[in-house]
Scaffold this motif. Structure first.
Motif, mmCIF file in Angstrom:
data_model
loop_
_atom_site.group_PDB
_atom_site.id
_atom_site.type_symbol
_atom_site.label_atom_id
_atom_site.label_comp_id
_atom_site.label_asym_id
_atom_site.label_seq_id
_atom_site.Cartn_x
_atom_site.Cartn_y
_atom_site.Cartn_z
ATOM 1 N N VAL A 189 0.805 -1.228 0.000
ATOM 2 C CA VAL A 189 0.000 0.000 0.000
ATOM 3 C C VAL A 189 0.842 1.284 0.000
ATOM 4 C CG1 VAL A 189 -1.610 1.372 1.397
ATOM 5 C CG2 VAL A 189 -2.142 -1.012 0.860
ATOM 6 N N PRO A 190 1.827 1.429 0.889
ATOM 7 C CA PRO A 190 2.588 2.692 0.873
ATOM 8 C C PRO A 190 3.315 2.942 -0.445
ATOM 9 C CG PRO A 190 3.275 1.278 2.717
ATOM 10 C CD PRO A 190 2.223 0.530 1.984
ATOM 11 N N ARG A 191 3.759 1.877 -1.077
ATOM 12 C CA ARG A 191 4.436 2.050 -2.369
ATOM 13 C C ARG A 191 3.439 2.516 -3.427
ATOM 14 N NH1 ARG A 191 7.521 -2.714 -0.256
ATOM 15 N NH2 ARG A 191 6.093 -4.221 -1.196
ATOM 16 N N LEU A 192 2.261 1.924 -3.403
ATOM 17 C CA LEU A 192 1.225 2.349 -4.347
ATOM 18 C C LEU A 192 0.849 3.808 -4.088
ATOM 19 C CD1 LEU A 192 -0.839 1.766 -6.568
ATOM 20 C CD2 LEU A 192 -2.386 0.884 -4.819
ATOM 21 N N GLN A 193 0.698 4.160 -2.813
ATOM 22 C CA GLN A 193 0.312 5.536 -2.474
ATOM 23 C C GLN A 193 1.364 6.543 -2.922
ATOM 24 O OE1 GLN A 193 -0.607 4.793 1.667
ATOM 25 N NE2 GLN A 193 -2.803 5.102 1.297
ATOM 26 N N SER A 194 2.625 6.136 -2.838
ATOM 27 C CA SER A 194 3.688 7.035 -3.273
ATOM 28 C C SER A 194 3.555 7.335 -4.767
ATOM 29 C CB SER A 194 5.042 6.404 -2.915
ATOM 30 O OG SER A 194 6.032 6.796 -3.806
ATOM 31 N N LEU A 195 3.163 6.327 -5.555
ATOM 32 C CA LEU A 195 2.959 6.568 -6.990
ATOM 33 C C LEU A 195 1.719 7.424 -7.237
ATOM 34 C CD1 LEU A 195 3.867 3.030 -8.416
ATOM 35 C CD2 LEU A 195 5.208 5.135 -8.609
ATOM 36 N N LEU A 196 0.638 7.133 -6.529
ATOM 37 C CA LEU A 196 -0.596 7.909 -6.722
ATOM 38 C C LEU A 196 -0.355 9.392 -6.436
ATOM 39 C CD1 LEU A 196 -3.411 5.633 -5.169
ATOM 40 C CD2 LEU A 196 -2.562 5.725 -7.501
ATOM 41 N N ALA A 197 0.451 9.669 -5.423
ATOM 42 C CA ALA A 197 0.732 11.062 -5.054
ATOM 43 C C ALA A 197 1.480 11.794 -6.167
ATOM 44 C CB ALA A 197 1.541 11.105 -3.759
ATOM 45 N N GLU A 198 2.101 11.043 -7.054
ATOM 46 C CA GLU A 198 2.820 11.652 -8.179
ATOM 47 C C GLU A 198 1.945 11.766 -9.428
ATOM 48 O OE1 GLU A 198 7.445 10.407 -7.301
ATOM 49 O OE2 GLU A 198 6.321 9.219 -8.739
ATOM 50 N N GLY A 199 0.647 11.573 -9.268
ATOM 51 C CA GLY A 199 -0.239 11.728 -10.418
ATOM 52 C C GLY A 199 -0.342 10.483 -11.294
#
Ligand code: NIG
Ligand code: FE
Length: 429
Positions: A138-148
């Motif tokens: 999850v945190p890795r996915l969230q890091s990508l989502l935060a980058e658009g």
């Protein structure tokens, strides 16, 4: 009667605009083949799709009525949501110990040969429960989502037995159901030879190609297939055999090719009209001609190049002159690219590989979509494609590949709705 008639006409008009949003006062980079920009531009979404895009002054009258939701983007840049088309996002454990060993002179191949490398992550991933694996990802996915990022590919390949490969792919499907993101799964059972098949690479590959691939595909867990074609993994014959089985079932093909050596992988991938061929540091000009002829996307992975302190550069000039579409991806994985930043990959693509600002933007949008077979749905802004947008606090598009370790993304829109938005001011001056 006249009044009722009028009222129902008005109702009809506003019904038609239901769920219609105009995203206006934006600087729009369509990222289509012509890289058209509308500045100031507007884009209209309805029921998750783009129904109009163009210069703000050309916005049709029908989108100016009160029933239409009006979103003022305050001159921010708007691009298609980014696409990370090559990740190994789902895994347990980490390999900081191997990083430390490499700093002392060990090579990636040496570490793999002594039972570390991919097989070290296999041990940790087999031991993790499905829920643990989900939570770790999850945190890795969230890091990508935060980058658009609005769409990512996730490979299996840290199970290397049927149960754990299935577990990884189920986690990928669960992530897609739990977060506002499109996820394409790739079955990478042919990532390494697991210990129980030591010195039986042929038998292992047959298991992967003839048994696991069809079963996982029947279970709806597989969108594409991939193989690590490399001196420390699988050879050309193995890839040929796997691709033949994939082709029989119409499963799209991807390949890890020429990352450390050249075994002829990209030529084979081209013969199978693969969606993409990835890494390509040791690819020759002749291989590039084959890729160009097949319409295969070259996926460049500069973070792995950086983390392995590779010296050999992929043949960028040849790829460019032959018109091979170049995508850039994070390769997020615990061995060769720990981390989860597509923007860092774009920055490294510029600095290490000499890609131009416009090339990395296309490489994380239009070409990345094509590497996933999603080019009709996403990766560029035109009528009928998904209303998935990234909004940026930047003054020029050159900033997409410019920042390293800083994220200028303002927010993400998915299917015509905000999914995240920072409260930072537009940075237009
Ligand atoms: O893309 N090269 C093979 N696969 C990954 C590395 C996986 C790992 O080291 O765990 C890559 O670099
Ligand atoms: Fe990879």
């Amino acid at each position: 009667v006249k009044q009722i008639f009028l009222r129902s006409l008005l109702n009809l008009a506003s019904d038609m605009q239901k769920d219609t949003t105009v995203w206006r006062n934006a600087r729009i980079a369509t990222c289509d083949a012509t890289m058209t920009v509308f500045d100031p531009g507007a884009i209209v979404s309805r029921e998750g799709l783009i129904i109009w895009v163009g210069a703000e002054q050309d916005l049709p009258q029908e989108f100016k009525q009160p029933a239409v939701i009006n979103e003022d983007l305050q001159q921010r840049w708007l691009t298609p949501a980014l696409i990370d088309c090559h990740t190994h996002l789902i895994y347990a454990g980490n390999r900081a110990d191997e990083f430390a060993a490499r700093l002392q002179g060990a090579s990636y191949a040496q570490i793999a040969q002594r039972g570390g490398g991919i097989n070290s992550t296999v041990r940790a991933t087999r031991a993790a429960s499905e829920q643990q694996l989900f939570d770790l990802s999850v945190p890795r996915l969230q890091s990508l989502l935060a980058e658009g990022v609005g769409c990512i590919e996730i490979k299996s390949g840290y199970g290397l037995n049927f149960e754990t490969e299935a577990k990884m792919l189920r986690v990928a499907r669960r992530l897609a159901a739990s977060f506002p993101v499109t996820i394409k799964t790739t079955f990478l059972g042919a990532h390494a030879v697991p210990p129980e098949y030591q010195n039986q690479t042929d038998q292992y590959l047959q298991q992967v190609a003839f048994d696991w691939l069809p079963r996982l595909h029947d279970a709806g867990l597989v969108d594409a297939v991939d193989i690590f074609c490399e001196s420390i993994a699988f050879n050309l014959q193995h890839a040929d055999l796997l691709f033949e089985q994939a082709q029989k079932r119409n499963i799209p093909i991807k390949m890890h090719a020429e990352q450390l050596t050249n075994l002829g992988g990209s030529k084979l991938a081209a013969r199978y009209r693969a969606l993409s061929c990835d890494h390509l540091e040791y690819t020759t000009a002749e291989d590039v001609v084959a890729l160009a002829g097949a319409g295969t996307v070259a996926v460049l992975l500069p973070v792995a190049f950086y983390c392995l302190a590779e010296k050999q550069l992929p043949p960028i000039a040849a790829l460019r002159s032959h018109g091979v579409p170049m995508a850039v991806a994070s390769d997020s994985n615990p061995g060769s690219a720990p981390g989860a930043s597509l923007l860092l990959a774009l920055n490294m693509g510029c600095r290490f590989f000499g890609l131009h600002a416009a090339e990395v933007l296309a490489g994380a949008t239009r070409h990345a979509a094509r590497a996933l077979g999603e080019q009709e749905q996403r990766g560029s802004l035109s009528v009928g494609r998904c209303a998935d947008f990234a909004v940026w606090n930047i003054q020029s598009l050159d900033e997409i590949g410019y920042w390293s370790g800083f994220n200028p993304c303002h927010g993400l829109i998915r299917a015509g709705r905000w999914v995240s938005r920072s409260n930072s001011h537009a940075n237009t001056h």
